[in-house]
Design an enzyme around this catalytic site. Structure first.
Site, short mmCIF file in Angstrom:
data_model
loop_
_atom_site.label_atom_id
_atom_site.label_comp_id
_atom_site.label_asym_id
_atom_site.label_seq_id
_atom_site.Cartn_x
_atom_site.Cartn_y
_atom_site.Cartn_z
N ARG A 258 -32.52 31.90 2.44
CA ARG A 258 -31.70 33.04 2.86
C ARG A 258 -30.40 33.09 2.05
O ARG A 258 -29.74 32.06 1.88
CB ARG A 258 -31.36 32.95 4.36
CG ARG A 258 -32.60 32.91 5.22
CD ARG A 258 -32.35 33.13 6.67
NE ARG A 258 -33.61 32.98 7.40
CZ ARG A 258 -33.78 33.39 8.66
NH1 ARG A 258 -32.78 33.96 9.31
NH2 ARG A 258 -34.94 33.23 9.25
N ARG A 273 -25.75 26.49 8.43
CA ARG A 273 -26.11 27.74 7.76
C ARG A 273 -26.21 27.47 6.26
O ARG A 273 -25.20 27.43 5.57
CB ARG A 273 -25.07 28.82 8.05
CG ARG A 273 -25.51 30.24 7.72
CD ARG A 273 -24.41 31.25 8.08
NE ARG A 273 -24.13 31.23 9.52
CZ ARG A 273 -24.86 31.91 10.42
NH1 ARG A 273 -25.89 32.65 10.02
NH2 ARG A 273 -24.57 31.86 11.70
N GLU A 347 -27.24 28.82 18.32
CA GLU A 347 -28.63 29.26 18.22
C GLU A 347 -29.47 28.31 17.39
O GLU A 347 -29.12 27.96 16.27
CB GLU A 347 -28.69 30.66 17.59
CG GLU A 347 -30.11 31.22 17.50
CD GLU A 347 -30.28 32.22 16.39
OE1 GLU A 347 -29.42 33.11 16.24
OE2 GLU A 347 -31.28 32.10 15.65
N SER A 350 -35.34 31.54 18.03
CA SER A 350 -35.31 32.97 18.30
C SER A 350 -36.73 33.43 18.61
O SER A 350 -37.61 33.28 17.77
CB SER A 350 -34.77 33.66 17.06
OG SER A 350 -34.30 34.90 17.37
N ARG A 388 -30.79 22.71 10.66
CA ARG A 388 -29.89 23.11 11.75
C ARG A 388 -30.12 22.25 13.00
O ARG A 388 -29.15 21.84 13.65
CB ARG A 388 -30.06 24.58 12.10
CG ARG A 388 -29.04 25.03 13.15
CD ARG A 388 -29.06 26.49 13.49
NE ARG A 388 -28.60 27.35 12.41
CZ ARG A 388 -28.39 28.66 12.59
NH1 ARG A 388 -28.63 29.21 13.76
NH2 ARG A 388 -28.00 29.42 11.57
N1 LIG Z 1 -29.24 30.02 7.01
C1 LIG Z 1 -29.83 29.19 7.87
N2 LIG Z 1 -29.67 27.85 7.73
C2 LIG Z 1 -30.27 26.98 8.58
N3 LIG Z 1 -31.05 27.38 9.61
C3 LIG Z 1 -31.24 28.70 9.77
C4 LIG Z 1 -30.66 29.68 8.94
N4 LIG Z 1 -31.04 30.91 9.37
C5 LIG Z 1 -31.84 30.72 10.44
N5 LIG Z 1 -31.97 29.40 10.68
C6 LIG Z 1 -32.77 28.77 11.75
O1 LIG Z 1 -33.99 29.49 11.87
C7 LIG Z 1 -34.13 29.94 13.21
C8 LIG Z 1 -34.91 31.23 13.21
O2 LIG Z 1 -34.25 32.19 12.41
S1 LIG Z 1 -34.18 33.65 12.97
O3 LIG Z 1 -33.84 34.49 11.89
O4 LIG Z 1 -33.33 33.63 14.11
N6 LIG Z 1 -35.65 34.01 13.50
C9 LIG Z 1 -36.76 33.92 12.75
O5 LIG Z 1 -36.73 33.62 11.56
C10 LIG Z 1 -38.07 34.15 13.49
N7 LIG Z 1 -39.14 34.23 12.56
C11 LIG Z 1 -38.27 33.04 14.50
O6 LIG Z 1 -38.21 31.79 13.87
C12 LIG Z 1 -32.70 30.09 13.70
O7 LIG Z 1 -32.64 30.09 15.11
C13 LIG Z 1 -32.05 28.85 13.10
O8 LIG Z 1 -32.39 27.69 13.84
#
Ligand SMILES: Nc1ncnc2c1ncn2[C@@H]1O[C@H](COS(=O)(=O)NC(=O)[C@@H](N)CO)[C@@H](O)[C@H]1O
Length: 421
Positions: A258, A273, A347, A350, A388
């Site tokens: 991301r 993050r 969080e 999700s 995370r």
């Molecule tokens: N940039 C990031 N760095 C670390 N962990 C992350 C990051 N973005 C999301 N996550 C982790 O990924 C989980 C799911 O991301 S989400 O966008 O909320 N949801 C999804 O991607 C859905 N597909 C369910 O997994 C988050 O709750 C968090 O635990």
């Protein structure tokens, strides 16, 4: 994507969803494009009929009449080519507008602008109390040389990290624990690539809108997915399943990438993050019936909660309000896990039910028992996302000497060790 017939018949419901989900779309523009398209279709059909009619006259015509009829056929052909190009353009314009239409949230979803208005559902697990000064995750990592955030910056830029020693084994144990747990609950383990074609993001609903979150391979139609939900969903594009093949339930593990564009200044240090992480994803395709998909919603939620309980991590469940749930969801909960150093829940999971919105975008269908073609419902929830999860894990399970207690459920995945460090 919603059924165009539904939109035509329920414009006010759709307008309300657009407003509540703060989507930048003027429904009047979509309805006008829809109207223009049907008029264009009628004109093309009329010209085609005229041209066919005219073509029938040519062989019966006298030598004097024939040249005019042939010219008329050419003129009609020319006009049709222009009209058909206009038709294709209008079809694409309407398709892109349809992709922007949000799903209609179920009754009972809290209406709100952003995550400030999410609603706490319940809290689980006792908050830790320490008889020593607890440390934050970065300190815990650094004092045991379990991670680097400095030199790796020269290698990988911002929001990068590397794990070392027992931290690597702990992360692998957590991912293995989640995969073993979910496959034990009947979910098919899938090892997916994050490298996907751009269309895959349209299928899940990340595009249009989320383009700036995604890393792109230069010069190729390949991008890096931020969640295994994307390849898992895209694998089913254009499939016609049968009802007795449903539900499909996957425990999909993949890298996740991301750009975190727009997150400047938030969680810039540490493991919360980052640009690249690993995730075990629960992904389900079930019958297109809201009772069934809601039952699956709570199964996915309970799977994640069971994992968190086994890891002995205190958490709370919140329901996402309309302004925080994203365009495609009808119902969404997050799990937020206690982070002692922040004295806050953060969080970690999700969970979403997207109804048939993703299936329509990805053209995933199934034949029901009466042989009728239906769109299934799709759902997803995080199983475990690392690094995370390491933040609450290390901080809640830290001991006075900086070692980390390993909960009983995880020990088999770490060679039976009861602590690390
Ligand atoms: N940039 C990031 N760095 C670390 N962990 C992350 C990051 N973005 C999301 N996550 C982790 O990924 C989980 C799911 O991301 S989400 O966008 O909320 N949801 C999804 O991607 C859905 N597909 C369910 O997994 C988050 O709750 C968090 O635990």
């Amino acid at each position: 994507m919603l059924d165009l017939k539904f939109i035509r018949e329920n414009p006010e419901t759709v307008r309300e969803a657009i407003k509540q989900k703060r989507v930048n779309l003027d429904l009047a523009e979509l309805l006008a494009a829809d109207q223009q398209l049907s008029e264009l279709k009628k004109t093309v059909e009329a010209r085609q009929a005229e041209r066919n009619q005219n073509a029938k006259l040519v062989p019966k015509a006298s030598p004097e009449e024939r040249p005019a009829l042939i010219q008329k056929g050419k003129d009609l052909g020319e006009e049709l080519r222009t009209l058909e190009a206009d038709l294709r353009e209008k079809q694409e314009e309407l398709r892109l507008l349809l992709l922007k239409v949000p799903n209609v949230p179920l009754a009972g979803v809290p209406v709100g602008r952003d995550d400030e208005e999410n609603v706490e559902v319940r809290r689980e697990g006792e908050l830790p109390s320490f008889d020593f000064e607890p440390k934050d995750h970065i300190t815990l990592l650094q004092q045991k040389d379990w991670a680097d955030f400095d030199r790796v910056g020269n290698v990988s830029g911002s929001r990068s990290y590397l794990l070392k020693g027992d931290m690597v084994l702990l992360e692998m144990a957590l991912m293995n624990f989640a995969m073993t747990f979910l496959s034990g609950r009947g979910f098919t383990p899938m090892g997916l690539s994050a490298l996907v074609r751009g269309k895959a993001f349209e299928g899940t609903g990340h595009f249009p809108g989320g383009e700036d979150q995604v890393y792109k391979v230069e010069g190729q139609d390949l991008m890096l997915a931020g969640t295994a939900e994307v390849p898992a969903n895209e694998l089913h594009r254009d499939m016609v399943l049968s009802e007795d093949q449903l539900p499909l339930t996957y425990a999909a593990i993949s890298g996740a990438f991301r750009s975190e564009a727009g997150s400047a200044g938030r969680d810039v240090k540490g493991l919360i993050r980052v640009h690249e992480f690993k995730k075990v994803e629960q992904y389900v395709i079930c019958r297109g019936d809201i009772e069934e998909s809601q039952a699956w919603f709570y199964k996915l939620l309970s799977n994640a909660e069971a994992l968190m309980k086994a890891l002995e991590l205190p958490y709370r469940v919140i329901q996402n309000c309309t302004g925080d749930m994203g365009a495609g969801k009808v119902w969404m909960y997050d799990i937020e896990t206690w982070v002692p150093s922040e004295q806050k829940y953060r969080e970690t999971h999700s969970c979403s039910n997207l109804g048939d919105w993703q299936a329509r975008r990805t053209n995933i269908r199934y034949k029901d028992r009466e042989g009728k073609m239906q769109f299934p419902h799709t759902l997803n929830n995080t199983g475990i996302a690392s690094p995370r999860i390491l933040v609450p894990f290390l901080e809640n399970h830290q001991q006075a000497d900086g070692s980390i207690r390993i909960p009983a459920a995880l020990q088999p995945f770490l060679g039976g060790r009861t602590q690390i460090g």
